[in-house]
Write a protein that holds these residues in place. Structure first.
Motif, PDB file in Angstrom:
ATOM      1  N   VAL A  65     -70.345  -8.569   3.817  1.00 51.47           N
ATOM      2  CA  VAL A  65     -69.804  -7.498   4.651  1.00 51.47           C
ATOM      3  C   VAL A  65     -69.886  -7.994   6.091  1.00 51.47           C
ATOM      4  O   VAL A  65     -70.972  -8.295   6.577  1.00 51.47           O
ATOM      5  N   GLY A  66     -68.730  -8.103   6.747  1.00 54.08           N
ATOM      6  CA  GLY A  66     -68.730  -8.627   8.099  1.00 54.08           C
ATOM      7  C   GLY A  66     -67.871  -7.813   9.037  1.00 54.08           C
ATOM      8  O   GLY A  66     -66.855  -7.252   8.637  1.00 54.08           O
ATOM      9  N   SER A  67     -68.304  -7.771  10.293  1.00 59.55           N
ATOM     10  CA  SER A  67     -67.586  -7.036  11.320  1.00 59.55           C
ATOM     11  C   SER A  67     -67.182  -7.987  12.446  1.00 59.55           C
ATOM     12  O   SER A  67     -68.005  -8.772  12.920  1.00 59.55           O
ATOM     13  N   SER A  68     -65.923  -7.921  12.855  1.00 58.56           N
ATOM     14  CA  SER A  68     -65.402  -8.699  13.968  1.00 58.56           C
ATOM     15  C   SER A  68     -65.598 -10.193  13.712  1.00 58.56           C
ATOM     16  O   SER A  68     -65.133 -10.706  12.690  1.00 58.56           O
ATOM     17  N   LEU A  69     -66.321 -10.904  14.576  1.00 59.11           N
ATOM     18  CA  LEU A  69     -66.595 -12.319  14.328  1.00 59.11           C
ATOM     19  C   LEU A  69     -67.364 -12.477  13.017  1.00 59.11           C
ATOM     20  O   LEU A  69     -67.162 -13.450  12.283  1.00 59.11           O
ATOM     21  N   LEU A  88     -64.486  -6.479   4.986  1.00 59.22           N
ATOM     22  CA  LEU A  88     -64.321  -6.910   6.373  1.00 59.22           C
ATOM     23  C   LEU A  88     -63.896  -5.753   7.258  1.00 59.22           C
ATOM     24  O   LEU A  88     -62.982  -5.009   6.914  1.00 59.22           O
ATOM     25  N   MET A  89     -64.550  -5.629   8.409  1.00 55.84           N
ATOM     26  CA  MET A  89     -64.246  -4.560   9.351  1.00 55.84           C
ATOM     27  C   MET A  89     -63.796  -5.180  10.679  1.00 55.84           C
ATOM     28  O   MET A  89     -64.551  -5.964  11.284  1.00 55.84           O
ATOM     29  N   ALA A  90     -62.585  -4.847  11.100  1.00 52.04           N
ATOM     30  CA  ALA A  90     -62.009  -5.365  12.345  1.00 52.04           C
ATOM     31  C   ALA A  90     -62.236  -6.870  12.479  1.00 52.04           C
ATOM     32  O   ALA A  90     -62.712  -7.353  13.495  1.00 52.04           O
ATOM     33  N   PRO A  91     -61.893  -7.637  11.421  1.00 58.13           N
ATOM     34  CA  PRO A  91     -62.197  -9.062  11.450  1.00 58.13           C
ATOM     35  C   PRO A  91     -61.347  -9.820  12.474  1.00 58.13           C
ATOM     36  O   PRO A  91     -60.200  -9.476  12.725  1.00 58.13           O
ATOM     37  N   VAL A 117     -60.328  -4.606   3.618  1.00 62.01           N
ATOM     38  CA  VAL A 117     -60.296  -4.778   5.067  1.00 62.01           C
ATOM     39  C   VAL A 117     -60.088  -3.403   5.705  1.00 62.01           C
ATOM     40  O   VAL A 117     -59.230  -2.634   5.270  1.00 62.01           O
ATOM     41  N   VAL A 118     -60.884  -3.121   6.750  1.00 65.41           N
ATOM     42  CA  VAL A 118     -60.739  -1.896   7.536  1.00 65.41           C
ATOM     43  C   VAL A 118     -60.468  -2.326   8.975  1.00 65.41           C
ATOM     44  O   VAL A 118     -61.196  -3.152   9.527  1.00 65.41           O
ATOM     45  N   HIS A 119     -59.429  -1.769   9.570  1.00 66.61           N
ATOM     46  CA  HIS A 119     -59.107  -2.140  10.949  1.00 66.61           C
ATOM     47  C   HIS A 119     -58.526  -0.937  11.689  1.00 66.61           C
ATOM     48  O   HIS A 119     -57.853  -0.111  11.082  1.00 66.61           O
ATOM     49  N   GLY A 120     -58.811  -0.863  12.972  1.00 68.01           N
ATOM     50  CA  GLY A 120     -58.321   0.243  13.790  1.00 68.01           C
ATOM     51  C   GLY A 120     -57.021  -0.100  14.508  1.00 68.01           C
ATOM     52  O   GLY A 120     -56.872  -1.191  15.046  1.00 68.01           O
ATOM     53  N   TRP A 121     -56.129   0.865  14.523  1.00 65.34           N
ATOM     54  CA  TRP A 121     -54.854   0.710  15.240  1.00 65.34           C
ATOM     55  C   TRP A 121     -55.083   0.455  16.725  1.00 65.34           C
ATOM     56  O   TRP A 121     -54.285  -0.219  17.375  1.00 65.34           O
ATOM     57  N   ARG A 122     -56.148   1.016  17.271  1.00 63.83           N
ATOM     58  CA  ARG A 122     -56.398   0.913  18.714  1.00 63.83           C
ATOM     59  C   ARG A 122     -57.347  -0.227  19.092  1.00 63.83           C
ATOM     60  O   ARG A 122     -57.883  -0.252  20.190  1.00 63.83           O
ATOM     61  N   ASP A 123     -57.522  -1.190  18.206  1.00 61.97           N
ATOM     62  CA  ASP A 123     -58.407  -2.324  18.470  1.00 61.97           C
ATOM     63  C   ASP A 123     -57.788  -3.208  19.552  1.00 61.97           C
ATOM     64  O   ASP A 123     -56.701  -3.750  19.374  1.00 61.97           O
TER      65      ASP A 123
END
Length: 170
Positions: A65-69, A88-91, A117-123
């Motif tokens: 489980v990893g976030s960003s970097l 993966l979150m906002a990878p 994968v989970v990612h935000g539209w406003r990233d």
């Protein structure tokens, strides 16, 4: 089943995401650990090597489980050693040119079948388009949500998605 968390660039094993998500894994019987990369803040390749070394010590393939970097680090490790799944979150995908000596890749080839994968539209740090491209290439489950890079507003939803993800693996 073991779940290994990898934090983002300027974060730590005590990050809010890890503190909120680790109990989800523990409740369904997983053992949990978070790798500390704080001494490797600007060394993504060192982070990958540390994660691969930890995985090589295990008797069974873990879930990463990893976030960003930490998402990119988890994915890079999963290309070399088999893992049970990737969450993966906002990878930081398709952004390697922002790293020392990095060249942007055209694709990734993780050694696992189950990926979310989970990612935000406003990233505004890691473009969501990289997650869409990756999900399309790997047929990963993809949640694009109304959130920024930190995903703080979506942690309750992410808890549910992680629970569902881990439940399908156990």
């Amino acid at each position: 089943m073991r779940v290994i968390f990898s934090h983002g660039h300027l974060s730590s094993p005590q990050s809010r995401k890890i503190q909120v998500l680790a109990p989800v894994a523990e409740r369904i019987g997983c053992s949990v650990e978070a790798i500390d990369y704080t001494d490797l803040q600007d060394d993504p390749f060192g982070r990958v090597e540390r994660l691969k070394a930890r995985i090589s010590e295990l008797d069974e393939a873990p879930v990463l489980v990893g976030s960003s970097l930490g998402g990119l680090v988890s994915l890079a490790a999963a290309e070399v050693v088999p893992v049970a799944g990737l969450f993966l979150m906002a990878p930081a995908l398709f952004m390697e040119d922002r790293m020392p000596g990095g060249v942007v890749r055209e694709s990734y080839a993780p050694r696992c079948d189950r990926i979310t994968v989970v990612h935000g539209w406003r990233d505004d740090i890691c473009p969501w388009q990289g997650s869409v491209k990756f999900a399309e290439q790997t047929r990963a489950d993809l949640y694009l949500i109304d959130a920024d890079h930190r995903l703080e507003d979506a942690l309750i939803s992410i808890q549910g998605w992680l629970n569902d993800f881990l439940s399908t693996l156990s």
